[in-house]
Design a protein around this motif. Structure first.
Motif, mmCIF file in Angstrom:
data_model
loop_
_atom_site.group_PDB
_atom_site.id
_atom_site.type_symbol
_atom_site.label_atom_id
_atom_site.label_comp_id
_atom_site.label_asym_id
_atom_site.label_seq_id
_atom_site.Cartn_x
_atom_site.Cartn_y
_atom_site.Cartn_z
ATOM 1 N N GLN A 1 0.815 -1.215 0.000
ATOM 2 C CA GLN A 1 0.000 0.000 0.000
ATOM 3 C C GLN A 1 0.847 1.263 0.000
ATOM 4 O O GLN A 1 0.378 2.315 -0.451
ATOM 5 C CB GLN A 1 -0.930 -0.001 1.212
ATOM 6 C CG GLN A 1 -2.035 -1.051 1.146
ATOM 7 C CD GLN A 1 -2.857 -1.087 2.412
ATOM 8 O OE1 GLN A 1 -2.539 -0.408 3.397
ATOM 9 N NE2 GLN A 1 -3.920 -1.881 2.407
ATOM 10 N N LYS A 2 2.089 1.187 0.498
ATOM 11 C CA LYS A 2 2.951 2.368 0.589
ATOM 12 C C LYS A 2 3.765 2.604 -0.682
ATOM 13 O O LYS A 2 4.401 3.651 -0.814
ATOM 14 C CB LYS A 2 3.924 2.210 1.768
ATOM 15 C CG LYS A 2 3.258 1.985 3.125
ATOM 16 C CD LYS A 2 2.538 3.204 3.621
ATOM 17 C CE LYS A 2 1.994 2.975 5.022
ATOM 18 N NZ LYS A 2 1.256 4.147 5.533
ATOM 19 N N ILE A 3 3.761 1.657 -1.612
ATOM 20 C CA ILE A 3 4.643 1.751 -2.785
ATOM 21 C C ILE A 3 4.013 2.638 -3.854
ATOM 22 O O ILE A 3 2.834 2.496 -4.196
ATOM 23 C CB ILE A 3 4.936 0.348 -3.359
ATOM 24 C CG1 ILE A 3 5.715 -0.488 -2.346
ATOM 25 C CG2 ILE A 3 5.718 0.459 -4.661
ATOM 26 C CD1 ILE A 3 6.007 -1.895 -2.814
ATOM 27 N N ALA A 4 4.830 3.548 -4.374
ATOM 28 C CA ALA A 4 4.438 4.325 -5.563
ATOM 29 C C ALA A 4 5.002 3.593 -6.778
ATOM 30 O O ALA A 4 6.188 3.699 -7.113
ATOM 31 C CB ALA A 4 4.994 5.746 -5.466
ATOM 32 N N TRP A 5 4.160 2.819 -7.446
ATOM 33 C CA TRP A 5 4.608 1.952 -8.535
ATOM 34 C C TRP A 5 4.990 2.786 -9.759
ATOM 35 O O TRP A 5 4.428 3.868 -9.988
ATOM 36 C CB TRP A 5 3.510 0.962 -8.906
ATOM 37 C CG TRP A 5 3.149 0.061 -7.760
ATOM 38 C CD1 TRP A 5 2.151 0.241 -6.853
ATOM 39 C CD2 TRP A 5 3.815 -1.147 -7.385
ATOM 40 N NE1 TRP A 5 2.129 -0.788 -5.942
ATOM 41 C CE2 TRP A 5 3.145 -1.664 -6.243
ATOM 42 C CE3 TRP A 5 4.891 -1.869 -7.898
ATOM 43 C CZ2 TRP A 5 3.524 -2.838 -5.616
ATOM 44 C CZ3 TRP A 5 5.262 -3.051 -7.276
ATOM 45 C CH2 TRP A 5 4.599 -3.525 -6.164
ATOM 46 N N PRO A 6 5.952 2.314 -10.543
ATOM 47 C CA PRO A 6 6.382 3.083 -11.730
ATOM 48 C C PRO A 6 5.264 3.195 -12.753
ATOM 49 O O PRO A 6 4.489 2.258 -12.968
ATOM 50 C CB PRO A 6 7.566 2.278 -12.264
ATOM 51 C CG PRO A 6 7.386 0.893 -11.726
ATOM 52 C CD PRO A 6 6.720 1.060 -10.387
ATOM 53 N N LYS A 7 5.208 4.355 -13.382
ATOM 54 C CA LYS A 7 4.200 4.609 -14.401
ATOM 55 C C LYS A 7 4.819 4.524 -15.788
ATOM 56 O O LYS A 7 5.994 4.853 -15.967
ATOM 57 C CB LYS A 7 3.579 5.988 -14.198
ATOM 58 C CG LYS A 7 2.856 6.145 -12.870
ATOM 59 C CD LYS A 7 2.284 7.544 -12.735
ATOM 60 C CE LYS A 7 1.556 7.704 -11.407
ATOM 61 N NZ LYS A 7 1.013 9.083 -11.253
ATOM 62 N N VAL B 1 6.977 -0.857 -21.535
ATOM 63 C CA VAL B 1 5.915 -1.068 -20.544
ATOM 64 C C VAL B 1 5.823 -2.533 -20.163
ATOM 65 O O VAL B 1 5.582 -2.883 -18.992
ATOM 66 C CB VAL B 1 4.577 -0.555 -21.109
ATOM 67 C CG1 VAL B 1 3.442 -0.850 -20.131
ATOM 68 C CG2 VAL B 1 4.655 0.913 -21.433
ATOM 69 N N GLU B 2 6.021 -3.435 -21.137
ATOM 70 C CA GLU B 2 5.931 -4.862 -20.845
ATOM 71 C C GLU B 2 6.998 -5.294 -19.834
ATOM 72 O O GLU B 2 6.729 -6.096 -18.924
ATOM 73 C CB GLU B 2 6.087 -5.681 -22.131
ATOM 74 C CG GLU B 2 4.967 -5.490 -23.139
ATOM 75 C CD GLU B 2 5.119 -4.200 -23.940
ATOM 76 O OE1 GLU B 2 6.162 -3.518 -23.769
ATOM 77 O OE2 GLU B 2 4.205 -3.870 -24.712
ATOM 78 N N ILE B 3 8.208 -4.755 -19.999
ATOM 79 C CA ILE B 3 9.292 -5.116 -19.072
ATOM 80 C C ILE B 3 9.011 -4.562 -17.681
ATOM 81 O O ILE B 3 9.241 -5.241 -16.662
ATOM 82 C CB ILE B 3 10.641 -4.591 -19.609
ATOM 83 C CG1 ILE B 3 10.976 -5.262 -20.945
ATOM 84 C CG2 ILE B 3 11.757 -4.820 -18.594
ATOM 85 C CD1 ILE B 3 12.268 -4.790 -21.564
ATOM 86 N N ILE B 4 8.498 -3.333 -17.602
ATOM 87 C CA ILE B 4 8.160 -2.748 -16.302
ATOM 88 C C ILE B 4 7.115 -3.604 -15.594
ATOM 89 O O ILE B 4 7.199 -3.859 -14.380
ATOM 90 C CB ILE B 4 7.657 -1.303 -16.481
ATOM 91 C CG1 ILE B 4 8.787 -0.406 -16.999
ATOM 92 C CG2 ILE B 4 7.100 -0.758 -15.168
ATOM 93 C CD1 ILE B 4 8.350 1.021 -17.246
ATOM 94 N N SER B 5 6.145 -4.091 -16.344
ATOM 95 C CA SER B 5 5.098 -4.924 -15.759
ATOM 96 C C SER B 5 5.665 -6.227 -15.215
ATOM 97 O O SER B 5 5.261 -6.696 -14.138
ATOM 98 C CB SER B 5 4.008 -5.222 -16.802
ATOM 99 O OG SER B 5 3.418 -4.023 -17.271
ATOM 100 N N ILE B 6 6.611 -6.808 -15.950
ATOM 101 C CA ILE B 6 7.214 -8.072 -15.501
ATOM 102 C C ILE B 6 8.004 -7.858 -14.213
ATOM 103 O O ILE B 6 7.868 -8.622 -13.241
ATOM 104 C CB ILE B 6 8.117 -8.651 -16.614
ATOM 105 C CG1 ILE B 6 7.267 -9.079 -17.820
ATOM 106 C CG2 ILE B 6 8.918 -9.828 -16.075
ATOM 107 C CD1 ILE B 6 8.100 -9.522 -19.013
#
Length: 624
Positions: free
Chosen positions: A516-522, A536-541
């Motif tokens: 809940q505290k993580i600001a995930w990469p956009k 984007v695909e690599i970021i998702s993985i």
């Protein structure tokens, strides 16, 4: 011994100290080269930083520095520890730092100057100012002069004029006996009451043992609480606002209190703590113990920690060292005191009590521990969790009866004694069990067990084993806590006790709270000029690997993850996560940022590298 009117330093020496100069006793490691020696001297004498024209070492062969000084030539690479030891007879002779072209000013500096930041402080009994202790003799003379001048200028008007129309002046002058009594008395650091010098040692040995009654707003809910040892915090508490007292959330109230306490000392010179990464564990622990054994220290001033041999700087280093200190309070320090363990607290989780070791008590390590606990809390660091509830009650000023009523079998750290005491709850005892129980009671000067006194005996061994044997240790812990300035919070907000001394279960970090505290990469739009753009695909993985790693991690591993991510195990509000082109995961603790490489093709490889990183949290940083 010198009398107070005959200070051991000459007036000229005191004037040099007041100017930020004078004599210093420095310890120079054997490996120091010229640049490191220069840095050491500039830290001790800040005026050298702005000196133009250079300086060199000189020496005198005798006469206490009154003879002609002789220049000490440098080696080809400048001064070194080896050279300074050889010319000073292995440190026995005084060396002088002499400017070559510019003369240093000897004008007196304000007492708040950075030159006096490391000096112990003391209060002037005449004007009430806090003065660096080495400068107090000089200030006393100035204070006397100022007082006499102000007294001579005062005229007290009488209602009746004399026949000539002149105003009659009346001034009360202190008698020589009164002056002598004032000079021969000192203020008790516990209750802040002045006592004669010959009475003060006896009073200090008894002060803090009695009870005290709170009145008005000083008492949160109870009418009587134990008097705690340590310097008074009345002056600092009165200057704090009342907002933290009325905040309903104890967590927010504690943060508000600490923020106000830190803001009061934000303009004071910072306190520096430096740990050498190349030292052994024994040497590093000795550095920490020496730092927290300093007396007359304002623990709410800005803190600057540094790891020698590591390029890291900033808040992350402060977090790392405060986390390390709290961990050592739980696991013990790497010091060898004969056959005695240096573990200050013993027992199982949520039932830890101070060690009964006389060596640790006589070494003032529990007062040091109290300072560590309060210092970390004031600066937002980890808290010491898992203490026994009766111990927390006593540390926060509760009564002995309240502490005794909260005792449980788990609070007894000695497993053999715990098993023997538990026999009092059995209705029928074997002959061997009865003998064992009787021997223990007689050893503690208690009556032989019977059917009528078993319930009473069940509490008495507890009180002795858990509380009675460590009464002095608890007193020292409270004294150290008071010195850090957090006593107003503990005494006026009873709900803050669970914040300062939390349970182990409260300190456990869960996967859900971390996520809940993580600001995930956009996702970032493709940019031809940006070579670091990740698909984007690599970021998702990579982020899915990270999410899975957190969900599968144990509480201890999550705690290490926070240490790697932000510097300590305290869960920060905003955890920034980035996916970048790199070889290994890298954390920027000052910015709560974790950067994950984008090259991972499988979760197994990702997990292996993350575990490797978490195993390095106790060995420093390696990056700026």
């Amino acid at each position: 011994m010198c009398s107070p009117n005959q200070p051991y330093l000459e007036l000229k020496d005191l004037e040099l100290v007041r100017a930020g100069l004078g004599k210093r006793l420095l310890s120079v490691p054997d490996t120091f080269k010229h640049s490191e020696i220069v840095t050491l001297l500039e830290e001790e004498f800040p005026k050298l930083k702005n000196l133009q024209g250079g300086w060199m070492f000189y020496k005198s062969t005798g006469g206490g520095g009154r003879r002609k000084l002789t220049l000490i030539p440098t080696d080809c690479d400048g001064y070194s520890t080896r050279l300074l030891k050889s010319v000073s007879n292995n440190g026995k002779n005084v060396l002088f730092v002499v400017p070559l072209q510019e003369q240093l000013s000897i004008e007196p500096l304000p007492f708040e100057s950075v030159e006096f930041a490391k000096m112990p402080l003391s209060n002037c009994m005449k004007c009430g100012r806090t003065i660096p202790l080495p400068l107090l003799p000089l200030h006393i003379e100035e204070c006397k002069t100022t007082e006499s001048e102000s007294v001579n200028d005062v005229t007290v008007l009488d209602d009746d004029d004399d026949d000539d129309g002149n105003v009659i002046g009346a001034i009360d002058q202190p008698s020589p006996l009164q002056i002598d009594l004032e000079q021969s008395s000192q203020i008790c650091p516990i209750c802040q009451i002045s006592f004669p010098n010959d009475v003060l040692p006896y009073h200090a040995s008894m002060c803090g043992e009695g009870g005290r009654t709170f009145s008005g707003s000083d008492s949160p809910s109870t009418s009587t609480r134990e008097e705690l040892p340590g310097p008074s915090t009345a002056q600092s508490s009165t200057s704090l606002s009342a907002a933290w007292k009325y905040e309903t959330d104890p967590q927010k109230a504690s943060r508000m209190f600490c923020a106000e306490l830190l803001s009061q000392s934000s303009d004071c010179p910072s306190m520096s703590l430096q740990i050498n990464q190349f030292d052994t564990l024994d040497e590093q622990d000795s550095t920490l113990i020496s730092f927290y054994k300093m007396n007359s220290v304002n623990w709410s001033v800005p803190l600057k920690c540094r790891l020698t041999g590591d390029a890291a700087v900033g808040k992350g280093v402060n977090r790392h060292i405060l986390s390390m200190i709290m961990q050592k309070l739980k696991t013990g320090f790497s010091l060898h005191l004969g056959s005695t363990s240096t573990t200050l607290f013993e027992g199982e989780k949520n039932h830890r009590v101070p060690s009964a070791s006389a060596v640790l008590r006589d070494s003032n390590l529990f007062q040091m521990a109290g300072r560590m606990i309060g210092h970390s809390f004031v600066h937002g660091g980890p808290c010491l969790s898992g203490l026994s509830l009766p111990l927390v009650i006593l540390l926060t000023g509760g009564s002995s009866d309240s502490a005794a009523s909260a005792l449980t079998l788990q609070d007894c750290p000695d497993l053999d004694h715990r098993e023997t005491i538990s026999l009092l709850k059995k209705t029928e005892l074997t002959e061997q069990e009865s003998t064992r129980l009787t021997d223990l009671c007689l050893f503690w000067d208690l009556p032989v067990p019977s059917s009528s006194n078993r319930d009473w005996l069940f509490q008495q061994p507890f009180c002795f084993q858990v509380l009675g044997r460590v009464k002095s240790q608890i007193k020292d812990l409270r004294k150290g806590l008071k010195e850090t300035g957090i006593w107003p919070l503990l005494s006026q907000r009873l709900d803050s006790h669970q914040v300062v001394f939390p349970r182990e279960s409260v300190m456990d970090i869960t996967a859900q709270t971390v996520l809940q505290k993580i600001a995930w990469p956009k996702p970032v739009d493709d940019d031809e000029d940006n070579d670091d753009c990740i698909a984007v695909e690599i970021i998702s993985i990579i982020t899915s690997y990270m999410r899975r790693f957190i969900e599968e991690a144990s509480p201890n591993m999550l705690s290490d993850l926070m240490k790697f991510w932000v510097g300590w195990e305290v869960l920060e509000e905003n955890l920034v996560l980035e996916v970048v082109t790199a070889k290994f995961p890298v954390a920027q603790t000052c910015f709560n940022m974790l950067r994950l490489p984008c090259h991972y093709q499988s979760y197994t490889t990702f997990k292996m590298d993350m575990v490797m990183c978490l195993q390095s949290v106790n060995s420093g940083f390696g990056l700026i």
